[in-house]
Design an enzyme around this catalytic site. Structure first.
Site, PDB file in Angstrom:
ATOM      1  CG  HIS A 131      -0.700   0.412   2.208  1.00 25.11           C
ATOM      2  ND1 HIS A 131      -0.171   1.609   3.150  1.00 25.11           N
ATOM      3  CD2 HIS A 131       0.123  -0.932   3.557  1.00 25.11           C
ATOM      4  CE1 HIS A 131       0.000   1.132   4.470  1.00 25.11           C
ATOM      5  NE2 HIS A 131       0.551   0.129   4.440  1.00 25.11           N
ATOM      6  CG  ASP A 133      -2.783   4.011   2.834  1.00 25.05           C
ATOM      7  OD1 ASP A 133      -2.342   3.157   2.475  1.00 25.05           O
ATOM      8  OD2 ASP A 133      -3.754   4.008   3.370  1.00 25.05           O
ATOM      9  CG  ASP A 164       3.162   1.237   7.751  1.00 19.32           C
ATOM     10  OD1 ASP A 164       2.932   0.522   6.635  1.00 19.32           O
ATOM     11  OD2 ASP A 164       2.456   2.075   8.267  1.00 19.32           O
ATOM     12  CD  GLU A 198      -2.814  -1.175   5.582  1.00 19.75           C
ATOM     13  OE1 GLU A 198      -2.582  -2.121   6.892  1.00 19.75           O
ATOM     14  OE2 GLU A 198      -2.277  -0.110   6.425  1.00 19.75           O
ATOM     15  CD  GLU A 199      -1.127   2.795   7.142  1.00 15.72           C
ATOM     16  OE1 GLU A 199      -1.507   2.700   8.243  1.00 15.72           O
ATOM     17  OE2 GLU A 199      -0.075   2.393   7.750  1.00 15.72           O
ATOM     18  CG  ASP A 227       1.979  -2.854   5.755  1.00 18.27           C
ATOM     19  OD1 ASP A 227       2.993  -2.524   6.191  1.00 18.27           O
ATOM     20  OD2 ASP A 227       0.506  -2.939   5.842  1.00 18.27           O
TER      21      ASP A 227
END
Length: 506
Positions: A131, A133, A164, A198-199, A227
């Site tokens: 991801h 974001d 991340d 994702e976040e 991740d």
């Protein structure tokens, strides 16, 4: 500033880290095709760092529902799609529609990238999930540098998303680009699924996976996720399990308005007293959960599993110091790891409706809501845990003979995930780590919940391996997030070696 000097410095830094670890044996030379790939990665590491700098500069915050950040997210996904297209991948940017927020606002969901490189039916097909974001970041929050300006200090690359998850996504792309630049045939077919929410809970991703399970994912042999982090600053790891999570609220209500304690204190059942008793009934001082039956379905401990914990590199003293915790509930490395990973835990998070400001306010809250969660482990079932917790709290409340009303709700229920470490992708990951780092990895679980792993396993029916690249002190989600240059570059080599090992085992 001379690129050659920087490369020499980076190599020396890597050597120092290896020596500091005191645990790496000298690895045997990689196979000839990989030697050239590794050399290419070393020679072009400054370019890879520059690309990470460009990606970190994009403020792809998915958490704050602000149009500016959604525009940045769309720009981030477009940049990634263009990067993959230039590698020769077939790229589809899937329109995910819009997100309706509680305040009535509608915001676009950034597209999800589905990309493919190679379709040789004789080769293994590996799919990478990542991801792009990030969590919110502001210099005023305590960052020592601009969070959206990748800054290198002593071999550490500081910036929001560095570990991340932009760094690991780029490491996978860089590994592919090394083979392409050398005009070497990729050992495997490669697929990417890259999202930008994702976040914020991977909005709408589950529906897309359902649609694509018999198309995009049909020929995939395994899914790789990078991740999470190592448990060490120096020793690489492979992750094979995560805990699930059941999040509860328990409301105790007398009336909607608060009371004056001088006028009403002593003549009614106070909701806060009821709630404190309920929360206090959940867990004892040793961390043991007091809900009857909660441990009944926990997977039994095996001797093989105990030996896995013994082999893990964890300095308890360093762990205590870095955590700033005077004393843990358990004294040994094995006990601590087991209670982080393979046993459930219950945490009380807060009370809504209580007076929590500075000063003295003599109020009796008329309605309070307690919040707590249970981290679930194999083979606990979410619906069974919900029934056990509800029954327990109802029993405790009934014994108080309170005239208040109590309501228990489970706001979130996510199952744990565990994989078979004897599967091909785990063998390939361990071999690749030995090739690049000269050591066997720590075989670890993650005490938190990573829902995407379970989604791949349950919806797409594909095996998942988690291969983290970041060190334990990378600070994902916090101020001064970073990834070490060494981890980023050696992680790129690791993915290249993983391609090779998957091909050998196919």
């Amino acid at each position: 500033r001379d690129p050659k000097l920087r490369r020499v410095a980076a190599s020396l830094l890597a050597l120092l880290l290896l020596l500091e670890g005191g645990m790496f044996s000298s690895s045997s030379p990689p196979p000839v095709p990989l030697e050239k790939v590794f050399q290419y990665i070393d020679l072009h590491q400054d370019e890879f760092v520059q690309m990470l700098k460009e990606w970190v500069a994009i403020e792809s915050d998915s958490v704050q529902p602000v149009p500016h950040f959604r525009q940045e997210l769309s720009r981030m996904m477009a940049v990634a799609a263009d990067t993959l297209q230039r590698l020769g991948a077939h790229v589809a940017s899937v329109d995910m529609g819009s997100q309706q927020l509680p305040d009535g606002q509608s915001l676009p969901i950034p597209p999800v990238i589905l990309a493919e490189l190679g379709n040789d039916p004789t080769k293994a097909t590996v799919c990478f999930y990542g991801h792009l974001d990030v969590q919110p970041a502001d210099r005023a929050d305590g960052w020592l540098t601009d969070p959206y300006m990748l800054t290198e200090v002593d071999g550490k690359l500081y910036g929001r998303g560095a570990t991340d998850n932009k760094g690991p996504v780029l490491a996978w792309i860089n590994a592919v680009s090394a083979f392409r630049a050398l005009e070497q045939d990729l050992p495997v077919n490669v697929k990417f699924i890259i999202e930008g929410m994702e976040e914020a809970g991977s909005v709408a991703l589950e529906e897309l996976m359902e649609k694509e399970k018999d198309r995009f994912f049909s020929g995939v042999d395994c899914v790789v996720i990078s991740d999470n982090l190592w448990i060490s600053k120096r020793k690489p790891a492979v992750t094979y399990g995560t805990r699930g999570n059941s999040y509860f609220t328990v409301e105790v209500k007398c009336r909607d308005q608060d009371f004056h304690s001088g006028t009403f204190g002593g003549i009614l059942h106070e909701p806060m007293a009821d709630l404190v008793a309920l929360l206090g009934s959940l867990v004892d001082p040793s961390g043991h959960i007091l809900v009857p039956g909660i441990y009944d379905e926990v997977a039994p401990l095996t001797e093989e599993e105990v030996n896995t914990y013994k082999a893990i590199d964890l300095d308890l003293e360093e762990y205590r110091n870095s955590s700033q915790v005077a004393t843990f509930l358990f004294d040994t490395k094995e006990e601590i790891l087991m209670h982080l990973w393979r046993y459930p835990s219950l945490s009380i998070h807060g009370i809504e409706g209580a007076f929590d400001e500075p000063g003295a306010k003599t109020v009796i809250p008329g309605r309070v809501i307690g919040k707590f969660s249970i981290r679930l482990v194999p083979h606990m079932n979410v619906s069974v845990v919900e029934k056990q917790v509800t029954q327990h709290l109802e029993d405790v409340f009934s014994k108080r003979n309170s005239s208040n009303k109590m309501v228990v709700s489970m706001a979130l229920g996510l199952h744990p995930w565990i994989a078979n470490i004897n599967n091909t992708q785990y063998i390939a990951a361990k071999r690749a780590i030995r090739t690049v780092f000269g050591t066997d990895p720590d075989m670890i679980r993650d005490g938190s919940t990573i829902p995407i792993t379970k989604m791949f396993q349950d919806i797409v029916h594909k095996s998942v391996v988690m291969i983290p690249l970041g060190a334990v002190d990378d600070g994902e989600h916090s101020q001064n997030e970073k990834i070490n240059r060494w981890n980023y570059i050696e992680g790129t080599k690791l993915f290249a070696a993983f391609f090779f090992e998957m091909a050998q085992l196919h």
